[in-house]
Design a protein around this motif. Sequence first.
Motif, PDB file in Angstrom:
ATOM      1  N   UNK A 408       0.162  -1.316  14.664  1.00 26.91           N
ATOM      2  CA  UNK A 408      -0.323  -0.639  13.658  1.00 26.91           C
ATOM      3  C   UNK A 408      -0.980  -1.677  12.561  1.00 26.91           C
ATOM      4  N   UNK A 409      -0.027  -2.452  12.319  1.00 26.87           N
ATOM      5  CA  UNK A 409      -0.653  -3.711  11.267  1.00 26.87           C
ATOM      6  C   UNK A 409      -1.570  -4.538  11.676  1.00 26.87           C
ATOM      7  N   UNK A 410      -1.547  -4.566  13.127  1.00 32.89           N
ATOM      8  CA  UNK A 410      -2.393  -5.401  13.726  1.00 32.89           C
ATOM      9  C   UNK A 410      -3.758  -4.979  13.768  1.00 32.89           C
ATOM     10  N   UNK A 411      -3.828  -3.588  13.941  1.00 36.00           N
ATOM     11  CA  UNK A 411      -5.129  -3.067  14.279  1.00 36.00           C
ATOM     12  C   UNK A 411      -5.794  -2.883  12.872  1.00 36.00           C
ATOM     13  N   UNK A 412      -5.183  -2.881  11.492  1.00 34.26           N
ATOM     14  CA  UNK A 412      -5.720  -2.967  10.249  1.00 34.26           C
ATOM     15  C   UNK A 412      -6.187  -4.028   9.895  1.00 34.26           C
ATOM     16  N   UNK A 413      -5.326  -5.194  10.172  1.00 33.68           N
ATOM     17  CA  UNK A 413      -5.853  -6.549  10.134  1.00 33.68           C
ATOM     18  C   UNK A 413      -7.196  -6.972  11.010  1.00 33.68           C
ATOM     19  N   UNK A 454      -3.860  -9.259   2.517  1.00 35.28           N
ATOM     20  CA  UNK A 454      -2.681  -8.190   1.929  1.00 35.28           C
ATOM     21  C   UNK A 454      -3.238  -7.250   1.415  1.00 35.28           C
ATOM     22  N   UNK A 455      -4.180  -7.346   0.644  1.00 35.78           N
ATOM     23  CA  UNK A 455      -4.762  -6.267  -0.157  1.00 35.78           C
ATOM     24  C   UNK A 455      -5.557  -5.325   0.955  1.00 35.78           C
ATOM     25  N   UNK A 456      -6.284  -5.844   1.948  1.00 31.54           N
ATOM     26  CA  UNK A 456      -6.886  -5.232   3.050  1.00 31.54           C
ATOM     27  C   UNK A 456      -5.678  -4.475   3.882  1.00 31.54           C
ATOM     28  N   UNK A 457      -4.746  -4.879   4.000  1.00 30.07           N
ATOM     29  CA  UNK A 457      -3.408  -4.068   4.649  1.00 30.07           C
ATOM     30  C   UNK A 457      -3.161  -2.923   3.866  1.00 30.07           C
ATOM     31  N   UNK A 458      -2.866  -3.326   2.506  1.00 30.59           N
ATOM     32  CA  UNK A 458      -2.304  -2.350   1.562  1.00 30.59           C
ATOM     33  C   UNK A 458      -3.387  -0.912   1.354  1.00 30.59           C
ATOM     34  N   UNK A 460      -4.826   0.264   3.607  1.00 41.18           N
ATOM     35  CA  UNK A 460      -4.690   1.467   4.768  1.00 41.18           C
ATOM     36  C   UNK A 460      -3.078   1.801   4.999  1.00 41.18           C
ATOM     37  N   UNK A 461      -2.356   1.013   4.614  1.00 41.35           N
ATOM     38  CA  UNK A 461      -1.145   1.460   4.798  1.00 41.35           C
ATOM     39  C   UNK A 461      -0.036   1.090   3.666  1.00 41.35           C
ATOM     40  N   UNK A 462       1.082   1.627   3.620  1.00 39.57           N
ATOM     41  CA  UNK A 462       1.914   1.533   2.410  1.00 39.57           C
ATOM     42  C   UNK A 462       2.324  -0.030   2.263  1.00 39.57           C
ATOM     43  N   UNK A 463       2.848  -0.155   1.218  1.00 34.40           N
ATOM     44  CA  UNK A 463       3.105  -1.588   0.680  1.00 34.40           C
ATOM     45  C   UNK A 463       4.232  -2.120   1.653  1.00 34.40           C
ATOM     46  N   UNK A 464       5.241  -1.439   2.232  1.00 41.15           N
ATOM     47  CA  UNK A 464       6.414  -1.941   2.736  1.00 41.15           C
ATOM     48  C   UNK A 464       5.991  -2.248   4.235  1.00 41.15           C
TER      49      UNK A 464
END
Length: 504
Positions: A408-413, A454-458, A460-464
């Motif tokens: 899920x994180x990889x997809x966002x990055x 990190x801002x790019x991930x945040x 789309x996803x929660x900070x955790x």
Amino acid sequence: MNIALLLDMAADGFGDRVVIGTRDGGLTAAGLRDRSATGADLIRRSGADAVVYLAVNGPAFPIAMFSAAHAGVPLVPVNYRLGAEQLDSLLANHPSALGIADPEHLHILERAGLDVITTDDWLEATAAARSGDPDAGAGVGTEAPAVIIYTSGTTAAPKGVLLRHENLTSYVFGSIEFANAADDEAALVSVPPYHIAAVANVISNLYAGRRTLVLEQFTPAQWLETVREEGVTNALVVPTMLSRIVESDADTTVPTLRNLAYGGAPMPSRVIEEALRIWPHVGFVNAYGLTETSSTITVLGPEDHRAALDGDDRVRARLGSVGRPLPGVVVEIRADDGSPLGPGEVGRICVAGEQVSAEYAGVGRVVDAGGFFDTRDKGHLDEDGFLFVGGRADDTIIRGAENIAPAEIEDVILRHPDVLDVAVVGVPDDEWGQRIEAVVVLRDGAAVDADGLRDHVRSALRSSKTPDRIVYWDEVPRTETGKLVRRNVVERLVAAAPVSVRQT
């Protein structure tokens, strides 16, 4: 049905058609049958109970496969990139095998005590006239082992997946129409022989009547040049290959290409969208499968791709799916306790069908009472039956009490325009159990700092779910078929870096 009968059907139906190699000097269906019959005689006379193939892909491979099928013994294609210890351990499972190797790897089989022949000598020997009983091997049953493929070992030691003739023929009959290819069609395959896609492409393209070419050393320029020179109409690539092709400065003109299949790893949406833009005349196919399932079990076809591009957000999201099951394949999503889950609910992907082997040499079949195999991949089905794969269950990062899927994180990055590749893993942490770390590969000339990502991930996803640390590498470790070797990422991160303080 023995897979050798697929070859008999091809030789009887279009024996003069070149099915292996280049247009000039390639091997016809009838020639492949003759060579395989001679090869089977050689195997029987050797007394071997298996054929170990330790070489790059090429004409010697399909001859070895069908020779073994005629002789009634399994073909065991081995990963020549494994370390000496792994190779020795694997080969110890086949002490009475006949070995076929290229000169570079001949000593490995000799060290294991096998009778060995080089690929060149194998090609020469199988070109000779057949000397054995023409009916020998005709009784080899559909339940006999056809191929043993050792898994890539991306998360554990390689295991030998046993595929029987009935599994492979079920796959072919469920996905291919006999002789449906025109005589000018050619398929370019860029996978090594020890991968299930190599086996599946040999038998499926042969059954269709399509000539198969192999590109041993992939580069975007060489791939594009081969497509043009050989009039390639169909091709198979892994996502990293397609990414490099569409990013290439080379001439991407491919006038003969009609269909391009991809699979083996998640495809970044921006890459497939760019490929669709560059080649609007090409039909794209996303194929999902495993060694244990005899290759493909779900397909996202050309019309699905086009509909996704032109559809609303719900339909467009299907570009990130692997499509719907093939005929004869049943896919269910189950919770960890085995209970079925509904549309949109993420769980373990379980599959059943005649092509599903789910059998390991020395272990047996690993299925439940209903015949379902737990792929250990996580995913969900949408309301229309499209399957979305979310990574391996074994990859789950447990940070504190929260289970986090790295995919899920990889997809966002990967949505970031300057990111070419990424690996997100869990690294041991005294406080949290595991912390999230990401390895990122940037496109040439790009400069993206960790805080920006990190801002790019945040966004789309929660900070955790934001990586605690981001590092930049020239490449991430992947197999030749694009699978991420996460354990290598973790080992390198642990060895090279101090514990970092979480940045939020």
